[in-house]
Design a protein around this motif. Structure first.
Motif, PDB file in Angstrom:
ATOM      1  N   LEU A   8      -3.134  -5.547  -4.300  1.00  0.00           N
ATOM      2  CA  LEU A   8      -2.576  -4.957  -3.083  1.00  0.00           C
ATOM      3  C   LEU A   8      -1.999  -6.043  -2.179  1.00  0.00           C
ATOM      4  CD1 LEU A   8      -2.433  -2.081  -2.143  1.00  0.00           C
ATOM      5  CD2 LEU A   8      -4.493  -2.463  -0.837  1.00  0.00           C
ATOM      6  N   THR A  15       2.173   2.004  -3.461  1.00  0.00           N
ATOM      7  CA  THR A  15       1.253   1.926  -4.590  1.00  0.00           C
ATOM      8  C   THR A  15       1.227   3.220  -5.390  1.00  0.00           C
ATOM      9  OG1 THR A  15      -0.022   0.346  -3.358  1.00  0.00           O
ATOM     10  CG2 THR A  15      -1.103   1.301  -5.222  1.00  0.00           C
ATOM     11  N   ARG A  16       1.569   4.336  -4.728  1.00  0.00           N
ATOM     12  CA  ARG A  16       1.644   5.590  -5.481  1.00  0.00           C
ATOM     13  C   ARG A  16       2.664   5.462  -6.612  1.00  0.00           C
ATOM     14  NH1 ARG A  16       1.204   9.144  -1.734  1.00  0.00           N
ATOM     15  NH2 ARG A  16      -0.723  10.088  -2.419  1.00  0.00           N
ATOM     16  N   PRO A  38       0.805  -1.228   0.000  1.00  0.00           N
ATOM     17  CA  PRO A  38       0.000   0.000   0.000  1.00  0.00           C
ATOM     18  C   PRO A  38       0.837   1.277   0.000  1.00  0.00           C
ATOM     19  CG  PRO A  38      -0.888  -1.564   1.557  1.00  0.00           C
ATOM     20  CD  PRO A  38       0.340  -2.191   0.997  1.00  0.00           C
ATOM     21  N   THR A  66      -6.064   3.039  -2.146  1.00  0.00           N
ATOM     22  CA  THR A  66      -4.926   2.810  -3.042  1.00  0.00           C
ATOM     23  C   THR A  66      -5.366   2.589  -4.479  1.00  0.00           C
ATOM     24  OG1 THR A  66      -4.965   0.487  -2.489  1.00  0.00           O
ATOM     25  CG2 THR A  66      -3.404   1.841  -1.292  1.00  0.00           C
TER      26      THR A  66
END
Lengths: 564, 284
Positions: free
Chosen positions: A145, A126-127, A123, A176
């Motif tokens: 995820l 995840t950006r 998480p 996310t």
């Protein structure tokens, strides 16, 4: 753009079409009945060619921090393989095993694949994953995820607070913008970060929480069912890559059998790495038969294979202790990062050898599973890119599945000691084109729960179509395997969202596809989020508001609405 | 009567020119017209060899095919890549990757060369009368331990930059001048002879081969053991008078210590304290 594809041999397992000669109309990026298309529409003459839905790769590490680390570790990968810029058409790019984002999209499109899944994204990172997915052109993409070693979730699980557990999972998926739940060697990052963890079995306790990997699998499976997520839990089993992990894999599959009532509830990924019987590297044997027996008897499991190919590969997984062990085997390079409270990972470049007994067993297991499992609706062809082989080898594996002669040809040059431990030399089953379309297109779409608009050519589906220059009436698949391989490598046409993106194996148009994410109809309990926020302040190095990924950070988002 | 091809740049280049086809064995089989049509890249611009260079043919008495590059070639990269035979003479400076993956033949540079000269070569001779840049006879970044320069000879009459002979497997590198740091990094065989000084860290992570430093070595890594003092060293039939400290290592990389590092005794007075280690303690 309006299109009409005329007189092709259409293969569409979801609608039960097996090689019929049909016309397909495309209007506004969707498939429509051919009579609805205007007379002025562009006509593609597909006489003597096959028309199939665009391919779907259910498990390929194409984006995220670990892929970037792989790129940095392999400079040799980038000066060996590259494409030059063609102004106004496509951009340049480098890389073979870990290609740059643009090249990833182009290579998939050239092969006729139009959807790709990044299967492990913690998480917190995840950006970064979304930043890279944004830059992958043409194909549609989604990310799973990674939740198995998340300390906040494990605490709720240890306390037995299933309500908070469920809502936190829901909240994480929501913020996310990801698609499904991935488990990698459940719980292993906890003992690993405390200095242990190699070969954690499914019933061993994870200290200091006092829970077992089985609890994690079962609870996440329950949550997955309660939330009505489109995909099942995506599990990379414990003890991956260790001889004798067959029993662990079977027990992992069994662990959720009591929760199923006829439907699928667990997806075991890259099964090839998890079906080694025997006790050590010396007496390693193929366990494909046992796996296939279990899957043939029980209907709640789906598989993807993770086939290896001989040559260089870059293994990258969130199974950090395994990668550490692999580093000592390969004696080359190792990268072992840790993501705060969420996971640990490892990246090791590795070379699979034809003369190595263990590598030959690995090669055989993948094909054995593909050939022994009877139900192609629960089986997907993957290479676990770039762990087993780069995704560009799919045409080779398709040719291998379709031709017993090709398999025999390759097995002549392999380690005899390895082949004696496998059953592949005794199997003579050959896939037909209909089954190939199932395991590369229809099944992944069904498993991902996107079969309403992807993976088939029925009315209303997305116009993701691949046309290959293969005539099923004249070609002999079991003999002309080289020809099949060459023709599948470069699609004659790839159509994505109604636009022709590939013509004669070359990119002709470049645009960006969508990122698919789940969105819940029901709201998340805000009381639970307050509790998570308290924990977050204590555990994390970043602020809570920076953890949440906003919608405008994603180039093109498409939501799938979920009831739960 | 043989022929001699002379190539002269038409102008000064501002960006690198990638001319991997400037190799005698390839040019020898072509007509003048074909040579002028060879594709080269100037920066990202594709052009013909004839656009950038004047090509002319001369006849000489020597039988062997010779290609002469006259003028400033310091922006021209990958000259003589993968060449297998013939002689290439560069009368001036030349750019990066000279003789990259070269298999045979001879290259003479009557000026300076830049980085990666003779990288990953497997045969032939490169002689540079001036100085060279970094990574002389090295391997490109990120390749496995068993790759690297596999044979051939490189002779440099001037100085060399850092990281001479990285992952050297076989072959000879002779430098008459000085070198920067890390000569023989990760080397596994072959010989490096440095007649001048070195700035230090010689033979880091080496697992085999021989490094001879006739000048000041700039200190020795702590992972090398002093084995003995020898009077002279033999490098390809040439006897080099010492005396030399013979050090073995690198122990971090392999406990067998197959690497040999010869360092001049006279030019390294700071290593005098090492000699005490050679004395056998009296109680034994």
């Amino acid at each position: 753009m309006d299109l009409i594809i005329k007189n092709g041999f259409v293969y569409d397992p979801i609608n039960g079409i097996n090689g019929e000669v049909m016309d397909i109309g495309v209007k506004g990026g969707k498939i429509v009945p051919p009579e609805e298309v205007k007379k002025k529409a562009k006509v593609i003459d597909a006489r003597g060619k096959i028309v199939v839905p665009g391919g779907i790769d259910i498990h390929a590490h194409v984006a995220g921090p670990k892929v970037n680390a792989g790129r940095l570790m392999m400079p040799s990968d980038h000066y060996d393989s590259f494409i030059r810029l063609t102004r106004g058409v496509h951009r340049s790019g480098t890389g073979k095993y870990t290609p740059s984002t643009f090249l990833t999209g182009y290579r998939y499109a050239r092969m006729g694949w139009t959807t790709v899944v990044e299967p492990a994204s913690p998480p917190l990172k995840t950006r970064h994953t979304h930043e890279e997915l944004n830059d992958i052109p043409i194909v549609d993409k989604m990310c799973f995820l990674l939740l198995d070693s998340n300390r906040i979730l494990l605490e709720y699980l240890a306390e037995g607070d299933t309500y908070k557990f469920k809502n936190t999972v829901k909240w994480l998926l929501q913020i996310t913008k990801s698609y499904a739940i991935k488990l990698v060697d459940p719980g292993v990052a906890v003992p690993w970060s405390l200095g242990g963890g190699y070969g954690l079995d499914i019933d061993e306790s994870i200290e200091p929480y006092g829970i077992t990997p089985r609890d994690i699998v079962v609870n996440l499976c329950k949550v997955n069912t309660e939330l009505k997520l489109p995909h099942t839990i995506h599990v990379h089993c414990n003890k991956l890559g260790i001889p004798g992990n067959l029993s662990t894999t079977i027990r992992t599959m069994e662990s959720t059998s009591h929760l199923a009532s006829g439907e699928l509830n667990i997806h075991i990924t890259h099964i090839q790495f998890n079906s080694y019987s025997g006790e050590s590297w010396v007496d390693i044997r193929s366990g494909a038969e046992e796996i296939a027996n279990y899957v043939n008897k029980n209907s709640h499991v789906s598989l993807d294979v993770g086939q290896i190919d001989f040559g260089t590969a870059i293994t990258m997984t969130a199974d950090a202790p395994f990668e550490f062990a692999l580093f000592h085997l390969s004696k080359w390079k190792w990268y072992g990062p840790e993501v705060e409270n969420e996971c640990a990972a490892g990246i090791v470049p590795f070379k699979y050898r034809r003369r190595n007994m263990v590598n030959v067993v690995q090669w055989c297991i993948g094909l054995e599973v593909m050939l022994l499992v009877k139900d192609p609706w629960r089986l997907v062809l993957t290479t676990d890119h770039p762990n087993g082989a780069p995704f560009t080898r799919y045409p080779k594996f398709i040719a291998l599945l379709m031709s017993n002669k090709y398999r025999e040809e390759l097995m002549k040059r392999m380690s005899r000691r390895g082949l004696k431990r496998c059953v592949l030399p005794t199997i003579d089953r050959e896939y037909d084109l209909y089954d190939i379309v199932k395991v590369t297109r229809a099944t992944p779409a069904k498993l991902l729960g996107i079969d309403k608009f992807k993976g088939h050519l029925g009315i209303g589906a997305d116009a993701d179509i691949a046309i290959y220059d293969i005539n099923p009436e004249t070609i002999d698949f079991s003999r002309e395997y080289e020809k099949v391989k060459e023709r599948l490598k470069r699609a004659l046409y790839t159509i994505k969202d109604g636009e022709i993106v590939v013509k004669n194996g070359e990119i002709v148009k470049d645009f960006f596809g969508r990122t698919i994410a789940v969105k819940f109809k029901e709201d998340i309990d805000t009381e639970v989020i307050k509790d998570v926020k308290e924990k977050f302040k204590r555990y994390y190095t970043i602020s809570f508001s920076n953890y949440i990924i906003q919608e405008d950070e994603i180039r093109k988002i498409a939501y799938i609405w979920v009831e739960g | 009567m043989g022929k001699r091809i002379v190539i002269v740049p038409r102008r000064e280049f501002k960006v690198p020119v990638e001319a991997e086809k400037l190799r005698p064995d390839l040019l020898g089989s072509m007509t003048m017209h074909e040579i002028e049509k060879i594709c080269v890249y100037e920066g990202n611009r594709k052009c013909r060899l004839g656009d950038l260079f004047i090509v002319r043919e001369e006849s000489t008495e020597s039988e062997e095919l010779t290609v002469v590059l006259k003028g400033d070639f310091s922006k021209v990269w990958r000259i003589g890549e993968s060449m297998a035979s013939g002689t290439l003479i560069i009368e001036g400076n030349c750019g990066n990757f000279l003789g990259y993956k070269m298999k045979g033949g001879k290259i003479l540079v009557k000026g300076n060369a830049r980085a990666w000269t003779g990288a990953e070569m497997s045969g032939g001779t490169i002689e540079v009368y001036g100085s060279v840049g970094d990574h002389l006879g090295s391997v490109l970044r990120g390749l496995k331990r068993n790759t690297g320069m596999k044979g051939g000879t490189i002779i440099v009459h001037g100085n060399a930059g850092a990281e001479v002979g990285v992952q050297l497997q076989k072959g000879l590198i002779v430098i008459h001048g000085d070198t920067d740091i890390l000569p023989g990094l990760r080397m596994n065989g072959g010989t490096i002879l440095i007649k001048g000084n070195c700035r230090g860290k010689a033979g880091a992570r080496m697992t085999g081969g021989k490094i001879v430093i006739c000048g000041n070595a700039g200190g020795i890594l702590p992972t090398f053991y002093l084995d003995s003092i020898v009077k002279s060293v033999k490098v390809k039939k040439e006897k080099i008078e010492g005396p030399f400290y013979l050090l073995v290592g690198d122990v971090v990389e392999s406990p067998e210590c197959r690497g040999r590092l010869y360092v001049s005794v006279n030019r390294n007075p700071e290593l005098k304290s090492y000699e005490e280690l050679l004395k056998i303690p009296p109680e034994l």
